[in-house]
Design a protein around this motif. Structure first.
Motif, PDB file in Angstrom:
ATOM      1  N   LEU A   1       0.834  -1.209   0.000  1.00  0.00           N
ATOM      2  CA  LEU A   1       0.000   0.000   0.000  1.00  0.00           C
ATOM      3  C   LEU A   1       0.864   1.253   0.000  1.00  0.00           C
ATOM      4  N   LYS A   2       1.912   1.239   0.810  1.00  0.00           N
ATOM      5  CA  LYS A   2       2.797   2.409   0.886  1.00  0.00           C
ATOM      6  C   LYS A   2       3.566   2.599  -0.419  1.00  0.00           C
ATOM      7  N   ASN A   3       3.984   1.493  -1.035  1.00  0.00           N
ATOM      8  CA  ASN A   3       4.693   1.596  -2.317  1.00  0.00           C
ATOM      9  C   ASN A   3       3.785   2.176  -3.393  1.00  0.00           C
ATOM     10  N   GLN A   4       2.532   1.755  -3.414  1.00  0.00           N
ATOM     11  CA  GLN A   4       1.560   2.307  -4.366  1.00  0.00           C
ATOM     12  C   GLN A   4       1.465   3.816  -4.210  1.00  0.00           C
ATOM     13  N   LEU A   5       1.378   4.237  -2.968  1.00  0.00           N
ATOM     14  CA  LEU A   5       1.232   5.662  -2.667  1.00  0.00           C
ATOM     15  C   LEU A   5       2.468   6.440  -3.097  1.00  0.00           C
ATOM     16  N   LEU A   6       3.645   5.906  -2.781  1.00  0.00           N
ATOM     17  CA  LEU A   6       4.892   6.591  -3.129  1.00  0.00           C
ATOM     18  C   LEU A   6       5.103   6.631  -4.643  1.00  0.00           C
ATOM     19  N   GLN A   7       4.723   5.563  -5.325  1.00  0.00           N
ATOM     20  CA  GLN A   7       4.865   5.540  -6.784  1.00  0.00           C
ATOM     21  C   GLN A   7       3.942   6.550  -7.449  1.00  0.00           C
ATOM     22  N   SER A   8       2.798   6.797  -6.845  1.00  0.00           N
ATOM     23  CA  SER A   8       1.853   7.756  -7.423  1.00  0.00           C
ATOM     24  C   SER A   8       2.407   9.175  -7.416  1.00  0.00           C
ATOM     25  N   GLU A   9       3.429   9.417  -6.587  1.00  0.00           N
ATOM     26  CA  GLU A   9       4.055  10.738  -6.535  1.00  0.00           C
ATOM     27  C   GLU A   9       4.756  11.091  -7.842  1.00  0.00           C
ATOM     28  N   ASP A  10       5.039  10.080  -8.662  1.00  0.00           N
ATOM     29  CA  ASP A  10       5.688  10.330  -9.952  1.00  0.00           C
ATOM     30  C   ASP A  10       4.703  10.799 -11.015  1.00  0.00           C
ATOM     31  N   ASN A  11       3.421  10.716 -10.717  1.00  0.00           N
ATOM     32  CA  ASN A  11       2.377  11.048 -11.686  1.00  0.00           C
ATOM     33  C   ASN A  11       1.630  12.290 -11.227  1.00  0.00           C
ATOM     34  N   SER A  12       1.807  13.392 -11.943  1.00  0.00           N
ATOM     35  CA  SER A  12       1.176  14.652 -11.520  1.00  0.00           C
ATOM     36  C   SER A  12      -0.348  14.556 -11.536  1.00  0.00           C
ATOM     37  N   GLY A  13      -0.885  13.787 -12.490  1.00  0.00           N
ATOM     38  CA  GLY A  13      -2.336  13.610 -12.541  1.00  0.00           C
ATOM     39  C   GLY A  13      -2.856  12.888 -11.324  1.00  0.00           C
ATOM     40  N   ALA A  14      -2.145  11.868 -10.877  1.00  0.00           N
ATOM     41  CA  ALA A  14      -2.555  11.105  -9.695  1.00  0.00           C
ATOM     42  C   ALA A  14      -2.511  11.974  -8.441  1.00  0.00           C
ATOM     43  N   ILE A  15      -1.519  12.857  -8.361  1.00  0.00           N
ATOM     44  CA  ILE A  15      -1.420  13.757  -7.204  1.00  0.00           C
ATOM     45  C   ILE A  15      -2.636  14.671  -7.136  1.00  0.00           C
ATOM     46  N   ILE A  16      -3.025  15.248  -8.278  1.00  0.00           N
ATOM     47  CA  ILE A  16      -4.196  16.137  -8.298  1.00  0.00           C
ATOM     48  C   ILE A  16      -5.457  15.367  -7.923  1.00  0.00           C
ATOM     49  N   GLU A  17      -5.606  14.152  -8.441  1.00  0.00           N
ATOM     50  CA  GLU A  17      -6.786  13.338  -8.105  1.00  0.00           C
ATOM     51  C   GLU A  17      -6.849  13.069  -6.614  1.00  0.00           C
ATOM     52  N   ARG A  18      -5.711  12.783  -6.007  1.00  0.00           N
ATOM     53  CA  ARG A  18      -5.679  12.493  -4.573  1.00  0.00           C
ATOM     54  C   ARG A  18      -6.029  13.733  -3.755  1.00  0.00           C
ATOM     55  N   ILE A  19      -5.466  14.867  -4.145  1.00  0.00           N
ATOM     56  CA  ILE A  19      -5.757  16.110  -3.425  1.00  0.00           C
ATOM     57  C   ILE A  19      -7.233  16.472  -3.556  1.00  0.00           C
ATOM     58  N   TYR A  20      -7.779  16.299  -4.755  1.00  0.00           N
ATOM     59  CA  TYR A  20      -9.193  16.623  -4.978  1.00  0.00           C
ATOM     60  C   TYR A  20     -10.097  15.726  -4.130  1.00  0.00           C
ATOM     61  N   ALA A  21      -9.782  14.435  -4.090  1.00  0.00           N
ATOM     62  CA  ALA A  21     -10.576  13.511  -3.268  1.00  0.00           C
ATOM     63  C   ALA A  21     -10.487  13.884  -1.785  1.00  0.00           C
ATOM     64  N   ASN A  22      -9.287  14.261  -1.339  1.00  0.00           N
ATOM     65  CA  ASN A  22      -9.111  14.741   0.041  1.00  0.00           C
ATOM     66  C   ASN A  22     -10.045  15.906   0.335  1.00  0.00           C
ATOM     67  N   GLN A  23     -10.055  16.867  -0.585  1.00  0.00           N
ATOM     68  CA  GLN A  23     -10.852  18.082  -0.357  1.00  0.00           C
ATOM     69  C   GLN A  23     -12.348  17.802  -0.412  1.00  0.00           C
ATOM     70  N   LEU A  24     -12.759  16.889  -1.289  1.00  0.00           N
ATOM     71  CA  LEU A  24     -14.175  16.512  -1.332  1.00  0.00           C
ATOM     72  C   LEU A  24     -14.602  15.841  -0.037  1.00  0.00           C
ATOM     73  N   ALA A  25     -13.754  14.945   0.450  1.00  0.00           N
ATOM     74  CA  ALA A  25     -14.116  14.128   1.611  1.00  0.00           C
ATOM     75  C   ALA A  25     -13.945  14.857   2.939  1.00  0.00           C
ATOM     76  N   LYS A  26     -12.866  15.617   3.061  1.00  0.00           N
ATOM     77  CA  LYS A  26     -12.535  16.211   4.365  1.00  0.00           C
ATOM     78  C   LYS A  26     -12.392  17.725   4.358  1.00  0.00           C
ATOM     79  N   GLY A  27     -12.340  18.316   3.165  1.00  0.00           N
ATOM     80  CA  GLY A  27     -12.147  19.757   3.096  1.00  0.00           C
ATOM     81  C   GLY A  27     -10.730  20.178   3.412  1.00  0.00           C
ATOM     82  N   GLU A  28      -9.808  19.220   3.405  1.00  0.00           N
ATOM     83  CA  GLU A  28      -8.404  19.509   3.683  1.00  0.00           C
ATOM     84  C   GLU A  28      -7.533  18.458   3.010  1.00  0.00           C
TER      85      GLU A  28
END
Length: 420
Positions: A354-381
């Motif tokens: 799970l941690k490797n998946q997360l760290l590998q996603s850091e290489d993909n700018s699109g994946a980073i934006i998707e993760r941040i957007y999901a964070n903001q939808l779910a928690k507002g932060e």
């Protein structure tokens, strides 16, 4: 840096020197409504194809070539109670180009053109483009019916959810598409631009203030902020719903839908991720090793979590005669985790993956934006990567068992190859 351009429209600039490109993303978010899902899917196709300034697909692609081969695309998706239309543009960082090039400014102008100046004449989308993209969408719907695993997944969704919007795929339906006209669709698009919650992201080696000034020129109007939660929770049922359908296929599909209390970045989210990895999410999981490898009951067997809708999905490809055996052994694997019959070694292996998946996603700018957007939808932060990794490490065996004991089968769909 995040700034509010106007009420309901936010710009998020994410400076980073890690990438040689700059990714620009516009997210249009509306409450999930069956009546509008197909409209939004067709709109995404139309604005990806051409605009008033670039009235043909060739003209639009030529402009992208002028922007040093920029990539441009649209997509639609569902997250819990929301439907999201995404417009993405990826351009080379102009710092790697010769002096005088202003690719980023031109790219932002291109995005503005595509969004606010679609190919419209006399109050309706260009008829030729409209009819062509409508036909393309029909062909896409037909292709889903030919992809039997996708078909089985959508049929399971219909059984699992009572809400019509949740039952409907993010790309809509052929039935709803038939009712659309170039005029009615443009009227909806105008409403969308006025009412959708909008989040704009720019990730790359950029100057925050310069980017903010460019986006302040976008003519968005103030709109009410959506107050509803992103999470959809299906009420529990007394009896499991099982539907069998027969088609002439060589490999049967048996999919199961379970209700869970695992929601994105809520209390037991991290335990839920480890549970899913142990159950069917990874090659060392119980479903993979026992259903597929040891018992040879399935060509494939895996599980996945929808943490905006509290749903665990098990997908299997099997021989038609083995459905009851597969159902029993899948149930047994769940009981094994519920009773704690799994090793510390398996827990640690799952956490590392799970941690490797997360760290590998850091290489993909699109994946980073998707993760941040999901964070903001779910928690507002935004949840930091460090906190996310630490929370995975904190998961205990008891946490995993607790999640497993709240997993309840609600629906199953069996697409059999035996035709009566």
């Amino acid at each position: 840096m995040s700034i509010q351009l106007t009420e309901g429209v936010n710009l998020h600039v994410l400076p980073s020197k890690k990438y040689k490109t700059v990714r620009i993303v516009a997210k249009f978010c509306a409450p999930l409504n069956k009546k509008s899902i197909t409209k939004r899917a067709l709109i995404s196709s139309l604005i990806e194809t051409n605009s008033k300034k670039y009235p043909t697909q060739t003209a639009l692609r030529s402009e992208l070539s002028h922007l040093y081969g920029a990539s441009f695309g649209t997509a639609v998706s569902k997250k819990g109670t929301f439907h999201i239309l995404t417009v993405s543009l990826n351009v080379v960082n102009e710092k790697y180009l010769t002096m005088g090039d202003s690719v980023l400014s031109e790219a932002i102008a291109f995005l503005k053109e595509v969004i606010f100046q679609p190919n419209v004449l006399n109050g309706h989308f260009d008829e030729e483009t409209f009819e062509r993209e409508k036909e393309n969408l029909v062909n896409y719907y037909d292709s889903i019916a030919d992809d039997k695993q996708s078909y089985a997944s959508l049929e399971l969704q219909k059984l699992f959810f009572e809400d019509k919007g949740q039952q409907t795929p993010s790309i809509g339906t052929k039935q709803d598409l038939a009712d659309l006209t170039a005029t009615s669709l443009y009227e909806y698009y105008q409403e969308m631009l006025l009412n959708d919650q909008v989040d704009l992201y720019v990730l790359g080696d950029v100057n925050e203030n310069e980017i903010a000034e460019k986006f302040k020129e976008f003519p968005f109007k103030a709109r009410k902020k959506m107050a509803q939660t992103a999470f959809y929770s299906e009420p529990p049922v007394e009896e499991v719903i099982l539907k069998t359908e027969r088609q002439e296929i060589t490999q049967a599909k048996f999919n199961l839908g379970y209700g869970t209390d695992v929601f994105y970045h809520q209390a037991n989210y991290y335990a839920g991720q480890v549970f899913n990895g142990l159950f069917g999410g990874f090659p060392h999981s119980k479903l993979f090793t026992n259903v597929r490898e040891k018992e040879s009951l399935a060509y494939y067997a895996s599980s996945s979590l929808d943490t905006f809708r509290g749903m665990l999905i098990v997908q299997t490809g099997i021989d038609s005669q083995k459905m009851e055996q597969v159902k029993k052994i899948v149930t047994l694997q769940l009981k094994e985790i519920q009773s704690g019959n799994f090793t510390d070694e398996a827990i640690n292996q799952t956490k590392e993956m799970l941690k490797n998946q997360l760290l590998q996603s850091e290489d993909n700018s699109g994946a980073i934006i998707e993760r941040i957007y999901a964070n903001q939808l779910a928690k507002g932060e935004i949840i930091s990567l460090e906190d996310w990794l630490a929370n995975i490490d904190k998961v205990t065996k008891e946490d995993i068992m607790d999640v497993a004991n709240h997993v309840k089968l609600k629906a199953a769909f069996f697409l059999s190859g035996e035709v009566k």
